[in-house]
Design an enzyme around this catalytic site. Structure first.
Site, short mmCIF file in Angstrom:
data_model
loop_
_atom_site.label_atom_id
_atom_site.label_comp_id
_atom_site.label_asym_id
_atom_site.label_seq_id
_atom_site.Cartn_x
_atom_site.Cartn_y
_atom_site.Cartn_z
N ASP A 224 2.23 21.50 5.50
CA ASP A 224 3.69 21.43 5.39
C ASP A 224 4.27 22.77 4.95
O ASP A 224 5.32 23.21 5.43
CB ASP A 224 4.11 20.35 4.39
CG ASP A 224 3.68 18.95 4.79
OD1 ASP A 224 3.57 18.68 6.01
OD2 ASP A 224 3.46 18.13 3.89
N ASP B 214 -1.15 14.22 1.17
CA ASP B 214 -0.30 15.14 0.42
C ASP B 214 -0.84 15.27 -0.99
O ASP B 214 -1.39 14.32 -1.54
CB ASP B 214 1.15 14.64 0.38
CG ASP B 214 1.82 14.70 1.75
OD1 ASP B 214 1.54 15.65 2.50
OD2 ASP B 214 2.63 13.81 2.05
#
Length: 170
Positions: free
Chosen positions: A144, A125
């Site tokens: 995402d 991330d």
């Protein structure tokens, strides 16, 4: 005349899934090579930063503190969901472009995170949305984002009226 897109349904939209996958993996590779763990590069002060974080869990780090079994559970779920999405795309009719785009976005994002999970044991991330130093949204990535946009599109598609007998065109 039947509402079909032919033998391959809307599989032509798989190019979008591949694009999401390529952008996701390229961006993860870039940020993993450019940042140290949890380092922040402020883009918009008090609102948006680049950072590097690893997520061994699912959305919002769900089960991230587990002993490692969750890696394979989430990988299995992603594989099953991806297969279902491909079959769904194949069965879509010609007029279901909105739904095809939504499914392709979710599929590309699922595959991006699946690759990380299997190859690395965690998902990379790098996007951090926050408000000052008081509130932080969990770090996320391009995959995402594609999954979220696709999911919103799927939810909106549910509200389209297809039972009234009127033709709905995308």
């Amino acid at each position: 005349m039947p509402n079909v897109a032919g033998r391959f349904g809307r599989l032509g939209w798989l190019w979008l899934s591949v694009l999401v996958l390529v952008i996701d993996q390229a961006s993860k590779h870039y940020f993993e090579g450019s940042l140290t763990m949890y380092q922040q590069i402020v883009v918009i002060p008090d609102y948006f930063s680049w950072t590097l974080a690893y997520n061994t869990g699912a959305a919002f780090s769900f089960l991230a503190d587990s002993s490692g079994w969750q890696r394979w559970l989430f990988a299995l779920i992603a594989i099953v969901v991806s297969a279902v999405l491909v079959v769904w795309l194949k069965r879509l009719g010609r007029d279901e472009t909105w739904l095809a785009v939504a499914l392709a976005l979710v599929l590309g994002g699922a595959l991006g995170n699946l690759y990380d999970r299997i190859a690395l044991g965690h998902v990379i991330d790098f996007i951090l949305v926050h408000w000052q130093n008081r509130w932080y949204f969990p770090a996320f990535n391009f995959a995402d984002s594609a999954i979220s946009v696709g999911a919103v599109m799927l939810a909106l598609d549910m509200f389209k009226s297809k039972k009234t007998g009127e033709a709905v065109h995308d």
